[in-house]
Design a protein around this motif. Structure first.
Motif, short mmCIF file in Angstrom:
data_model
loop_
_atom_site.label_atom_id
_atom_site.label_comp_id
_atom_site.label_asym_id
_atom_site.label_seq_id
_atom_site.Cartn_x
_atom_site.Cartn_y
_atom_site.Cartn_z
N ILE A 193 0.83 -1.20 0.00
CA ILE A 193 0.00 0.00 0.00
C ILE A 193 0.87 1.25 0.00
O ILE A 193 0.61 2.22 -0.72
CB ILE A 193 -0.95 -0.02 1.21
N ILE A 194 1.93 1.25 0.80
CA ILE A 194 2.85 2.39 0.83
C ILE A 194 3.50 2.58 -0.54
O ILE A 194 3.55 3.71 -1.06
CB ILE A 194 3.93 2.17 1.91
N GLU A 195 3.99 1.50 -1.12
CA GLU A 195 4.66 1.60 -2.42
C GLU A 195 3.71 2.06 -3.51
O GLU A 195 4.08 2.87 -4.37
CB GLU A 195 5.29 0.25 -2.78
N ARG A 196 2.46 1.57 -3.51
CA ARG A 196 1.49 1.98 -4.51
C ARG A 196 1.14 3.46 -4.34
O ARG A 196 0.95 4.19 -5.31
CB ARG A 196 0.22 1.14 -4.41
N THR A 197 1.07 3.92 -3.09
CA THR A 197 0.77 5.33 -2.84
C THR A 197 1.90 6.23 -3.33
O THR A 197 1.66 7.24 -4.01
CB THR A 197 0.54 5.55 -1.33
N ILE A 198 3.12 5.87 -2.99
CA ILE A 198 4.28 6.67 -3.42
C ILE A 198 4.37 6.72 -4.94
O ILE A 198 4.62 7.78 -5.53
CB ILE A 198 5.57 6.11 -2.79
N LYS A 210 0.93 14.75 1.04
CA LYS A 210 2.10 15.60 0.86
C LYS A 210 2.22 16.59 2.02
O LYS A 210 3.32 16.86 2.53
CB LYS A 210 2.03 16.35 -0.47
N GLU A 211 1.09 17.15 2.42
CA GLU A 211 1.09 18.10 3.54
C GLU A 211 1.41 17.40 4.86
O GLU A 211 2.19 17.89 5.67
CB GLU A 211 -0.27 18.78 3.64
N ILE A 212 0.80 16.24 5.05
CA ILE A 212 1.00 15.50 6.30
C ILE A 212 2.48 15.16 6.50
O ILE A 212 2.99 15.20 7.62
CB ILE A 212 0.15 14.22 6.29
N THR A 213 3.16 14.85 5.40
CA THR A 213 4.58 14.47 5.49
C THR A 213 5.51 15.65 5.21
O THR A 213 6.71 15.46 5.04
CB THR A 213 4.89 13.33 4.50
N GLU A 214 4.93 16.85 5.15
CA GLU A 214 5.70 18.08 4.90
C GLU A 214 6.53 17.97 3.63
O GLU A 214 7.68 18.40 3.57
CB GLU A 214 6.58 18.42 6.10
N GLY A 215 5.92 17.35 2.63
CA GLY A 215 6.57 17.25 1.33
C GLY A 215 7.44 16.03 1.13
O GLY A 215 7.75 15.64 -0.01
N ASN A 216 7.83 15.38 2.22
CA ASN A 216 8.67 14.17 2.11
C ASN A 216 7.77 12.95 2.15
O ASN A 216 7.66 12.27 3.16
CB ASN A 216 9.69 14.13 3.23
N PHE A 217 7.11 12.69 1.01
CA PHE A 217 6.11 11.62 1.01
C PHE A 217 6.72 10.23 1.08
O PHE A 217 6.01 9.24 1.17
CB PHE A 217 5.18 11.75 -0.21
N TYR A 218 8.04 10.13 1.08
CA TYR A 218 8.67 8.83 1.27
C TYR A 218 8.58 8.37 2.73
O TYR A 218 8.95 7.24 3.06
CB TYR A 218 10.13 8.86 0.80
N LYS A 219 8.09 9.27 3.59
CA LYS A 219 7.88 8.91 5.00
C LYS A 219 6.46 8.42 5.27
O LYS A 219 6.08 8.17 6.41
CB LYS A 219 8.16 10.13 5.90
N ILE A 220 5.68 8.26 4.23
CA ILE A 220 4.30 7.81 4.37
C ILE A 220 4.25 6.43 5.03
O ILE A 220 5.05 5.55 4.73
CB ILE A 220 3.61 7.77 2.99
N VAL A 225 -2.11 6.43 5.10
CA VAL A 225 -2.95 6.20 3.91
C VAL A 225 -4.38 5.87 4.32
O VAL A 225 -5.34 6.41 3.76
CB VAL A 225 -2.36 5.08 3.03
N TYR A 226 -4.55 4.98 5.32
CA TYR A 226 -5.90 4.63 5.78
C TYR A 226 -6.64 5.88 6.24
O TYR A 226 -7.80 6.10 5.90
CB TYR A 226 -5.88 3.65 6.95
N GLN A 227 -5.97 6.68 7.07
CA GLN A 227 -6.62 7.85 7.64
C GLN A 227 -7.00 8.85 6.56
O GLN A 227 -8.10 9.41 6.57
CB GLN A 227 -5.69 8.52 8.67
N ALA A 228 -6.09 9.09 5.61
CA ALA A 228 -6.40 10.01 4.51
C ALA A 228 -7.58 9.50 3.70
O ALA A 228 -8.46 10.27 3.29
CB ALA A 228 -5.17 10.19 3.62
N ASP A 233 -9.62 11.55 0.96
CA ASP A 233 -8.54 11.80 0.01
C ASP A 233 -8.68 10.85 -1.18
O ASP A 233 -8.65 9.62 -1.00
CB ASP A 233 -7.20 11.61 0.70
N SER A 234 -8.81 11.39 -2.38
CA SER A 234 -9.13 10.55 -3.54
C SER A 234 -7.99 9.61 -3.92
O SER A 234 -8.24 8.45 -4.28
CB SER A 234 -9.52 11.43 -4.74
N LEU A 235 -6.76 10.08 -3.84
CA LEU A 235 -5.63 9.21 -4.19
C LEU A 235 -5.54 8.04 -3.21
O LEU A 235 -5.37 6.88 -3.63
CB LEU A 235 -4.33 10.01 -4.20
N ALA A 236 -5.65 8.32 -1.91
CA ALA A 236 -5.59 7.26 -0.91
C ALA A 236 -6.74 6.28 -1.07
O ALA A 236 -6.57 5.06 -0.95
CB ALA A 236 -5.59 7.86 0.50
N ARG A 237 -7.92 6.80 -1.38
CA ARG A 237 -9.07 5.93 -1.59
C ARG A 237 -8.86 5.01 -2.79
O ARG A 237 -9.22 3.83 -2.76
CB ARG A 237 -10.34 6.76 -1.78
#
Length: 326
Positions: A193-198, A210-220, A225-228, A233-237
């Protein structure tokens, strides 16, 4: 002194261990990071330290540890006590873990695949106690599977049955740590799920992650993802729906092959249940034969400590101890 077991759930992210009595009660549990990035020896040291800590705790409470049940992720030869291969424990190839732990603790050890152990726990004390034939699918760091047929774990000819996470659900899909492409695990695990999101973000997808991770979305994290997704959040969904779709394809295959009474879903990813279960059920309706698909129950695990409980239960059984009301 009361005889108890130590049950251990050794996963790709965490080591969970606990003292379990023959009634299936987890009397004490501890948890720590697996730290696979530090190498096999460090992981084994952490594992043994956890067991020794619980052994001392049992002794202080007038209990004696008679056996250790060790549930480990990957392809396991239970008869030999060897981890043959584990995509979530990098470079663990033909590791004689049972004998290593037995030598260092002085306690008999039973090694089992972690998902098989979890399935046994569900049969003993969880959602599977009223079923004789069911599958357990664990959605964690990876995707594991356990098969209960006739009330017993089905191991297959070499003791390696149940690797549900490595069913091919998309032949053209991404590569998996096992060496195959398009395994269920690359879509339905936390890691997947993390890899598909990134990947979706790298392709230009917009998301509040992007905002939650302050732009460093590799920290997702998968929890992010579940919470978003829950917050719309359409991408997470889309990622979670895709995960549900491929999970449904896999479950439809299991239903057609085995006609089980139930499929029980456990592990951390099940926290996104409300988001993935409908896409999964739609695929089952599309792909599975009507009679077995209409009768099978798709349900959530009811155990918080299924891996610990099941590993201990398997150990009790194989050591000729008796689990009560199994």
């Amino acid at each position: 002194m009361e005889k108890v077991a130590i049950g251990v759930d050794l996963g790709g992210t965490n080591i969970r261990a606990g003292i379990v009595d023959k009634d299936g009660r987890v009397l004490k549990k501890i948890e720590g990071s697996t730290s696979v990035q530090n190498g096999r020896d460090v992981v084994i040291d952490r594992l043994v330290d956890s067991i020794k800590e619980l052994k001392d705790e049992a002794k202080r409470n007038s209990m004696v540890v008679s056996v250790i049940g060790l549930g480990a992720s990957g392809i396991i030869s239970a008869k030999k006590g060897v981890i043959v291969l584990s995509p979530n424990l990098p470079n663990w190839i033909d590791v004689p873990l049972r004998d290593i732990v037995m030598k260092r603790t002085g306690i008999p050890v039973v090694l089992e695949n972690d998902a098989n152990a979890y399935a046994f726990g569900e049969k003993w004390r969880g959602a599977g106690k009223d079923f004789q034939d069911f599958f357990l699918i664990t959605l964690g760091t990876g995707v594991g599977g356990g098969i209960i047929l006739g009330g017993e774990i089905f191991h297959g000819a070499d003791g390696m049955a149940g690797e549900i996470g490595h069913m091919t659900v998309n032949p053209e899909g991404p590569s998996c740590g096992c060496g195959n492409n398009g395994c269920l695990e690359v879509y339905a695990s936390a890691k997947g799920i993390i890899e598909r999101t990134i990947k979706s973000i790298e392709a230009g997808g917009e998301t509040r992650l992007k905002e939650i991770t302050e732009g460093n979305f590799y920290k997702i994290t998968s929890e992010m993802v579940y919470q978003a997704a829950k917050e719309g959040d359409s991408l997470a969904r889309d990622v979670i729906r895709e995960m549900g779709r491929y999970l449904g394809i896999g479950m439809a295959t299991l239903i057609n092959l085995f006609n089980p009474e139930a499929i029980i879903i456990g592990g951390g990813v099940k926290d996104a249940w409300d988001l993935f279960i409908e896409p999964a059920k739609r695929e089952i309706e599309r792909r599975a034969f009507s009679i077995p698909s209409e009768r099978v129950r798709i349900i959530q695990s009811t155990l918080d400590d299924g891996g610990i409980l099941g590993a201990a239960g398997v150990a009790f059984k194989k050591s000729k101890g008796r689990t009560k009301r199994l």
